[in-house]
Motif scaffolding. Structure first.
Motif, PDB file in Angstrom:
ATOM      1  N   ARG A  16      24.158  22.697 -23.285  1.00 54.19           N
ATOM      2  CA  ARG A  16      23.060  22.910 -23.202  1.00 54.19           C
ATOM      3  C   ARG A  16      22.165  22.577 -22.176  1.00 54.19           C
ATOM      4  NH1 ARG A  16      20.433  20.353 -28.838  1.00 54.19           N
ATOM      5  NH2 ARG A  16      18.526  22.111 -27.871  1.00 54.19           N
ATOM      6  N   LEU A  17      22.031  21.223 -21.723  1.00 56.23           N
ATOM      7  CA  LEU A  17      22.231  20.624 -20.733  1.00 56.23           C
ATOM      8  C   LEU A  17      21.844  21.475 -19.373  1.00 56.23           C
ATOM      9  CD1 LEU A  17      20.453  17.665 -19.800  1.00 56.23           C
ATOM     10  CD2 LEU A  17      22.217  17.153 -19.115  1.00 56.23           C
ATOM     11  N   GLN A  18      23.425  22.449 -19.234  1.00 55.55           N
ATOM     12  CA  GLN A  18      23.877  23.107 -18.125  1.00 55.55           C
ATOM     13  C   GLN A  18      22.839  24.413 -18.130  1.00 55.55           C
ATOM     14  OE1 GLN A  18      25.502  23.171 -14.972  1.00 55.55           O
ATOM     15  NE2 GLN A  18      24.775  25.205 -14.838  1.00 55.55           N
ATOM     16  N   GLN A  19      22.761  24.926 -19.263  1.00 58.55           N
ATOM     17  CA  GLN A  19      21.382  26.146 -19.099  1.00 58.55           C
ATOM     18  C   GLN A  19      20.654  25.785 -19.031  1.00 58.55           C
ATOM     19  OE1 GLN A  19      22.415  26.337 -24.040  1.00 58.55           O
ATOM     20  NE2 GLN A  19      23.787  28.803 -23.269  1.00 58.55           N
ATOM     21  N   ALA A  20      20.601  24.885 -19.434  1.00 63.66           N
ATOM     22  CA  ALA A  20      18.444  24.317 -19.267  1.00 63.66           C
ATOM     23  C   ALA A  20      17.776  23.825 -17.880  1.00 63.66           C
ATOM     24  CB  ALA A  20      17.959  22.932 -19.927  1.00 63.66           C
ATOM     25  N   HIS A  21      19.526  23.379 -16.822  1.00 62.52           N
ATOM     26  CA  HIS A  21      19.435  23.503 -15.441  1.00 62.52           C
ATOM     27  C   HIS A  21      19.666  24.904 -14.998  1.00 62.52           C
ATOM     28  CE1 HIS A  21      21.691  22.884 -11.651  1.00 62.52           C
ATOM     29  NE2 HIS A  21      21.201  21.592 -11.209  1.00 62.52           N
ATOM     30  N   THR A  22      20.434  26.008 -15.017  1.00 59.37           N
ATOM     31  CA  THR A  22      19.957  27.383 -14.520  1.00 59.37           C
ATOM     32  C   THR A  22      19.346  27.886 -14.672  1.00 59.37           C
ATOM     33  OG1 THR A  22      22.830  26.920 -14.661  1.00 59.37           O
ATOM     34  CG2 THR A  22      21.911  29.546 -14.835  1.00 59.37           C
ATOM     35  N   LEU A  23      18.293  27.631 -16.244  1.00 62.58           N
ATOM     36  CA  LEU A  23      17.309  28.214 -16.124  1.00 62.58           C
ATOM     37  C   LEU A  23      15.908  27.763 -15.103  1.00 62.58           C
ATOM     38  CD1 LEU A  23      15.276  30.239 -17.767  1.00 62.58           C
ATOM     39  CD2 LEU A  23      15.403  27.926 -18.792  1.00 62.58           C
ATOM     40  N   LEU A  24      16.391  26.326 -15.032  1.00 68.02           N
ATOM     41  CA  LEU A  24      15.162  25.929 -14.070  1.00 68.02           C
ATOM     42  C   LEU A  24      15.942  26.523 -12.846  1.00 68.02           C
ATOM     43  CD1 LEU A  24      14.333  22.351 -15.736  1.00 68.02           C
ATOM     44  CD2 LEU A  24      12.897  24.867 -15.308  1.00 68.02           C
ATOM     45  N   TRP A  25      16.688  25.587 -12.247  1.00 69.65           N
ATOM     46  CA  TRP A  25      16.875  26.281 -10.757  1.00 69.65           C
ATOM     47  C   TRP A  25      16.992  28.144 -10.545  1.00 69.65           C
ATOM     48  CZ3 TRP A  25      18.698  23.211  -7.313  1.00 69.65           C
ATOM     49  CH2 TRP A  25      19.260  24.107  -5.820  1.00 69.65           C
ATOM     50  N   THR A  26      17.312  28.862 -11.758  1.00 68.10           N
ATOM     51  CA  THR A  26      16.669  30.421 -10.719  1.00 68.10           C
ATOM     52  C   THR A  26      15.531  30.739 -11.503  1.00 68.10           C
ATOM     53  OG1 THR A  26      17.115  31.626 -13.562  1.00 68.10           O
ATOM     54  CG2 THR A  26      18.707  31.466 -11.295  1.00 68.10           C
ATOM     55  N   THR A  27      14.548  29.862 -11.492  1.00 67.83           N
ATOM     56  CA  THR A  27      13.276  29.648 -11.938  1.00 67.83           C
ATOM     57  C   THR A  27      12.685  29.197 -11.355  1.00 67.83           C
ATOM     58  OG1 THR A  27      13.122  30.140 -14.371  1.00 67.83           O
ATOM     59  CG2 THR A  27      11.250  30.264 -13.772  1.00 67.83           C
ATOM     60  N   ILE A  28      12.848  28.351 -10.117  1.00 67.16           N
ATOM     61  CA  ILE A  28      12.063  26.954  -9.468  1.00 67.16           C
ATOM     62  C   ILE A  28      12.385  27.116  -7.868  1.00 67.16           C
ATOM     63  CG2 ILE A  28      11.216  24.661  -9.277  1.00 67.16           C
ATOM     64  CD1 ILE A  28      11.315  24.719 -12.115  1.00 67.16           C
ATOM     65  N   VAL A  29      13.973  26.762  -8.164  1.00 72.04           N
ATOM     66  CA  VAL A  29      14.653  26.992  -6.838  1.00 72.04           C
ATOM     67  C   VAL A  29      14.874  28.911  -6.353  1.00 72.04           C
ATOM     68  CG1 VAL A  29      16.565  25.845  -5.694  1.00 72.04           C
ATOM     69  CG2 VAL A  29      15.554  24.837  -7.513  1.00 72.04           C
ATOM     70  N   SER A  30      16.131  29.260  -6.869  1.00 74.16           N
ATOM     71  CA  SER A  30      16.630  30.694  -5.795  1.00 74.16           C
ATOM     72  C   SER A  30      17.340  30.965  -6.622  1.00 74.16           C
ATOM     73  CB  SER A  30      16.851  30.242  -5.013  1.00 74.16           C
ATOM     74  OG  SER A  30      17.780  31.287  -3.785  1.00 74.16           O
ATOM     75  N   GLU A  31      16.630  32.433  -6.371  1.00 76.19           N
ATOM     76  CA  GLU A  31      17.805  33.031  -7.311  1.00 76.19           C
ATOM     77  C   GLU A  31      19.164  34.382  -6.959  1.00 76.19           C
ATOM     78  OE1 GLU A  31      14.887  36.306  -8.949  1.00 76.19           O
ATOM     79  OE2 GLU A  31      14.510  35.762 -10.263  1.00 76.19           O
ATOM     80  N   ASP A  32      19.022  33.423  -5.684  1.00 77.96           N
ATOM     81  CA  ASP A  32      19.641  34.116  -4.652  1.00 77.96           C
ATOM     82  C   ASP A  32      21.516  33.194  -4.281  1.00 77.96           C
ATOM     83  OD1 ASP A  32      18.628  36.403  -4.235  1.00 77.96           O
ATOM     84  OD2 ASP A  32      16.764  36.245  -3.178  1.00 77.96           O
ATOM     85  N   GLN A 115      11.573  17.154 -11.109  1.00 78.76           N
ATOM     86  CA  GLN A 115      10.585  16.259 -11.636  1.00 78.76           C
ATOM     87  C   GLN A 115      10.905  17.379 -13.337  1.00 78.76           C
ATOM     88  OE1 GLN A 115       7.378  17.501  -9.063  1.00 78.76           O
ATOM     89  NE2 GLN A 115       7.388  15.187  -8.338  1.00 78.76           N
ATOM     90  N   ILE A 116      10.643  18.271 -13.261  1.00 80.14           N
ATOM     91  CA  ILE A 116       9.665  19.640 -14.164  1.00 80.14           C
ATOM     92  C   ILE A 116      11.034  18.210 -15.182  1.00 80.14           C
ATOM     93  CG2 ILE A 116      10.201  21.586 -15.755  1.00 80.14           C
ATOM     94  CD1 ILE A 116       8.682  22.395 -12.916  1.00 80.14           C
ATOM     95  N   PHE A 117      12.743  18.952 -14.851  1.00 81.35           N
ATOM     96  CA  PHE A 117      14.252  18.481 -16.133  1.00 81.35           C
ATOM     97  C   PHE A 117      13.871  16.808 -16.196  1.00 81.35           C
ATOM     98  CE2 PHE A 117      18.624  18.312 -15.901  1.00 81.35           C
ATOM     99  CZ  PHE A 117      19.344  19.811 -16.575  1.00 81.35           C
ATOM    100  N   LEU A 118      13.607  16.773 -15.801  1.00 84.63           N
ATOM    101  CA  LEU A 118      13.294  14.668 -15.717  1.00 84.63           C
ATOM    102  C   LEU A 118      11.925  14.338 -16.645  1.00 84.63           C
ATOM    103  CD1 LEU A 118      15.258  13.428 -13.224  1.00 84.63           C
ATOM    104  CD2 LEU A 118      16.148  13.625 -15.702  1.00 84.63           C
ATOM    105  N   ALA A 119      10.591  15.286 -16.268  1.00 87.70           N
ATOM    106  CA  ALA A 119       9.787  14.762 -17.340  1.00 87.70           C
ATOM    107  C   ALA A 119       9.519  14.169 -18.422  1.00 87.70           C
ATOM    108  CB  ALA A 119       9.218  16.299 -16.941  1.00 87.70           C
ATOM    109  N   PRO A 120      10.684  14.923 -19.595  1.00 90.57           N
ATOM    110  CA  PRO A 120      10.457  13.670 -21.107  1.00 90.57           C
ATOM    111  C   PRO A 120      10.763  12.714 -20.624  1.00 90.57           C
ATOM    112  CG  PRO A 120      11.732  16.134 -21.028  1.00 90.57           C
ATOM    113  CD  PRO A 120      12.108  15.666 -19.512  1.00 90.57           C
ATOM    114  N   LEU A 121      10.761  12.199 -19.453  1.00 88.13           N
ATOM    115  CA  LEU A 121      11.959  10.463 -19.818  1.00 88.13           C
ATOM    116  C   LEU A 121      10.401   9.658 -18.972  1.00 88.13           C
ATOM    117  CD1 LEU A 121      15.467  11.367 -18.784  1.00 88.13           C
ATOM    118  CD2 LEU A 121      14.164  11.143 -20.980  1.00 88.13           C
ATOM    119  N   ASP A 122      10.599   8.566 -19.520  1.00 93.17           N
ATOM    120  CA  ASP A 122       9.610   7.877 -18.125  1.00 93.17           C
ATOM    121  C   ASP A 122      11.191   7.400 -17.432  1.00 93.17           C
ATOM    122  OD1 ASP A 122      10.945   5.185 -19.385  1.00 93.17           O
ATOM    123  OD2 ASP A 122      10.051   5.204 -20.660  1.00 93.17           O
ATOM    124  N   PRO A 123      10.164   7.083 -16.185  1.00 98.54           N
ATOM    125  CA  PRO A 123      10.531   6.206 -15.161  1.00 98.54           C
ATOM    126  C   PRO A 123      11.928   5.329 -14.975  1.00 98.54           C
ATOM    127  CG  PRO A 123       8.506   6.063 -14.589  1.00 98.54           C
ATOM    128  CD  PRO A 123       8.732   5.820 -15.928  1.00 98.54           C
TER     129      PRO A 123
END
Length: 156
Positions: A16-32, A115-123
């Motif tokens: 599930r964590l990998q699915q979230a990472h993949t979604l964030l990666w392709t949305t924010i970082v790169s589709e290519d 930042q978005i990925f880890l936002a649910p957690l405090d520092p």
């Protein structure tokens, strides 16, 4: 037998964590450029002349995965690959100017994604989470070594 509570299964949560990472990666970082490809580019920043095996070890990619990542990066002229003059069995890699520019562009995006990925957690939780992920990753990396004895499978 009742249904299992998969929220207590590390593999299920890791998927599930990998699915979230993949979604964030392709949305924010790169589709290519994939995350493993970016890891290769990142490893070559300031470290030209590393061989493919070493790069794969540094980023935790197995032989087929690093070979495919490098093949695609070379095809896009983001990474150069030449035979080692001292050992013809070995190829060394270097970041091209184009690869360097792309790395620079994507680095800022990866920071935002994290930042978005880890936002649910405090520092403090973020630091603990990353430290625990690193410990588990390091421990399981040893399982790729053929000399490592896996625990016996329980009887059915």
């Amino acid at each position: 037998m009742p249904a299992l509570d998969l929220s207590t299964h590390p593999g299920h949560l890791a998927r599930r964590l990998q699915q979230a990472h993949t979604l964030l990666w392709t949305t924010i970082v790169s589709e290519d450029v994939t995350s493993p490809q970016f890891a290769v580019l990142n490893t070559l920043v300031g470290a030209d002349g590393l061989d493919q095996r070493t790069v794969g070890e540094r980023v935790g990619l197995d032989r087929p995965t690093i070979a495919e990542a490098v093949r695609r990066l070379v095809a896009r002229e983001l990474v150069g690959k030449v035979r080692d003059t001292k050992d013809a069995r070995r190829s060394v890699l270097h970041l091209t100017e184009r690869g360097s520019r792309l790395h620079h562009k994507l680095s800022g995006r990866t920071a935002r994604m994290n930042q978005i990925f880890l936002a649910p957690l405090d520092p403090q939780e973020q630091a603990a989470f990353l430290e625990l992920l690193q410990r588990v990753s390091d421990a399981t990396a040893a399982l790729r070594n053929p000399a490592t004895r896996l625990p016996d499978r329980p009887a059915p």
